[in-house]
Motif scaffolding. Structure first.
Motif, PDB file in Angstrom:
ATOM      1  N   HIS A 100      60.186  87.958  42.289  1.00 45.12           N
ATOM      2  CA  HIS A 100      58.959  87.536  41.605  1.00 45.12           C
ATOM      3  C   HIS A 100      58.320  88.839  41.136  1.00 45.12           C
ATOM      4  CE1 HIS A 100      58.773  83.502  43.883  1.00 45.12           C
ATOM      5  NE2 HIS A 100      59.187  83.298  42.648  1.00 45.12           N
ATOM      6  N   ARG A 149      56.061  85.216  37.888  1.00 41.58           N
ATOM      7  CA  ARG A 149      56.638  84.229  38.814  1.00 41.58           C
ATOM      8  C   ARG A 149      57.607  83.274  38.109  1.00 41.58           C
ATOM      9  NH1 ARG A 149      55.586  82.612  43.903  1.00 41.58           N
ATOM     10  NH2 ARG A 149      56.070  80.461  44.459  1.00 41.58           N
ATOM     11  N   HIS A 174      59.415  89.650  49.284  1.00 39.37           N
ATOM     12  CA  HIS A 174      58.397  88.982  48.457  1.00 39.37           C
ATOM     13  C   HIS A 174      57.014  89.254  49.046  1.00 39.37           C
ATOM     14  CE1 HIS A 174      60.888  86.072  45.994  1.00 39.37           C
ATOM     15  NE2 HIS A 174      61.788  86.587  46.795  1.00 39.37           N
ATOM     16  N   CYS A 175      55.995  88.571  48.484  1.00 35.77           N
ATOM     17  CA  CYS A 175      54.678  88.523  49.123  1.00 35.77           C
ATOM     18  C   CYS A 175      54.010  87.224  48.691  1.00 35.77           C
ATOM     19  CB  CYS A 175      53.825  89.735  48.743  1.00 35.77           C
ATOM     20  SG  CYS A 175      53.279  89.746  47.031  1.00 35.77           S
ATOM     21  N   GLU A 187      55.122  90.718  42.381  1.00 39.77           N
ATOM     22  CA  GLU A 187      54.962  90.975  43.814  1.00 39.77           C
ATOM     23  C   GLU A 187      55.481  92.384  44.117  1.00 39.77           C
ATOM     24  OE1 GLU A 187      55.611  86.248  44.903  1.00 39.77           O
ATOM     25  OE2 GLU A 187      57.070  87.714  45.584  1.00 39.77           O
TER      26      GLU A 187
HETATM   27 ZN   LIG Z   1      57.833  85.622  45.785  1.00 42.64          ZN
END
Ligand SMILES: [Zn+2]
Length: 352
Positions: free
Chosen positions: A41, A93, A148-149, A44
């Protein structure tokens, strides 16, 4: 360390993307192979920052002859998403070209158990060829980390139930606050596709020593030198423990006392009952009781009836909250890991 630059041809003339791949070759063929990527993503960044320090540590280990396992590292896993800006805002995203989430819709084996990957020259969208290439790179690796975050959140990991509690070593090394355990599909996220690959190739069905996870390195704005270094050191410690880097004398990390490890069906997705301006009364990491006010949403400023209180549906642990303070009716406000299951079963990803 050897670095390669692969081209991913865009869909129109004159457009091309570059994927940076770093490879370390270990000295022990029996040591685990490792794949780590960040920035799938593309909005991130905590994982990308952690990879910076991790790569430096691994280079040092390599120069000292302490690298046992081989590693493939992709610190910028999504150059397509990284280039997506609209009216000055980055949009990382979803693919703006196909409207598909960059961490969904990874190729999975068909009924014939064959995974039909899209080759570099296939007449498919660049995003699809990128996804296939990332899976290719993770192939044959028993350890796969996808960094990710969340919006705003504590640090937590996803893990297949079958690999838990063996994967608790990763949670302990990272100093994670929670783990969500899954056993059903997650809308073909990278982690799920990589896990299927592992299961299909495991000799005699034995998954001992395997680890595949989506690591949520807190929230989107949790990017600073101290956190990045802490996360890199956590991953490095985990690699020590798994025999990828020659061990030293440091004591093995243990899980935090307040660690929360629950099946994913315990997650309460608290949705906004109205649209408006959010006033949060709790933060990620807080413990809440059933009925406790967790947020208010201002709908009509200056009127007593112009504010709506939202209560915790049950007692639990606040995992994440929305980063923006303006919300639409139906958007996700908070994720709470309930003490009890929130739903009888949960199939698919928690959110789009
Ligand atoms: Zn993510």
């Amino acid at each position: 360390m050897k670095s390669e630059l692969e081209s991913i041809v865009g869909e129109t003339p004159g457009v091309s993307y570059e994927l940076i791949i770093h490879r370390f070759t270990g000295s022990d063929l029996s040591a685990p192979r490792v794949y780590i990527q960040a920035g799938l993503h593309a909005d991130e960044r905590p994982g990308v920052a952690a990879m910076h320090y991790l790569i430096l540590m691994l280079q040092k280990a390599e120069s000292e002859g302490r690298l046992l396992g081989s590693l493939t590292l992709v610190p910028h896993a999504n150059p397509i998403g990284a280039a997506q800006h609209m009216f000055g805002e980055h949009m990382g995203r979803f693919s703006t070209g196909t409207r598909v989430n960059f961490n969904r819709d990874f190729p999975v084996p068909g009924e014939d158990s064959i995974r039909n990957l899209d080759a570099a020259g296939s007449a498919t969208f660049a995003e699809r060829r990128l996804k296939s290439r990332l899976l290719d790179l993770a192939d044959e690796c028993p350890i796969v980390l996808d960094l990710h975050c969340d919006d705003e959140g504590v640090q937590y990991i996803y893990a297949p139930e079958r690999l838990w509690p063996e994967m608790a070593d990763l949670a302990a090394c990272l100093d994670c606050e929670a783990a969500l355990l899954w056993n059903a599909g997650s809308d073909r996220a990278f982690e799920e596709a990589a896990y299927e690959q592992m299961v299909a190739k495991a000799k005699g069905g034995d998954l001992a020593g395997h680890c595949v996870t989506t690591v949520e390195l807190r929230g989107q704005n949790d990017v600073d030198p101290a956190l990045a270094l802490k996360d890199a050191e956590g991953i490095y410690r985990f690699l020590h423990g798994r025999g990828v880097v020659a061990p030293d004398v440091r004591p093995a990390p243990v899980l935090r006392k307040d660690f929360v490890g629950k099946p994913i069906r315990h997650v309460d997705m608290v949705l906004a009952p109205v649209g408006g301006t959010i006033l949060f009364h709790v933060a990620p990491g807080d413990r809440v009781e059933a009925g406790q006010m967790v947020a208010e949403i201002i709908t009509d400023p200056g009127r007593e009836c112009g504010i709506v209180a939202i209560q915790a549906p049950q007692a639990g642990f606040v995992l994440t909250r929305r980063i923006r303070r303006f919300i639409r009716m139906g958007d996700n406000l908070l994720k709470i890991i309930g003490d009890e299951p929130a739903v009888a079963s949960r199939k698919g990803a928690l959110e789009d």
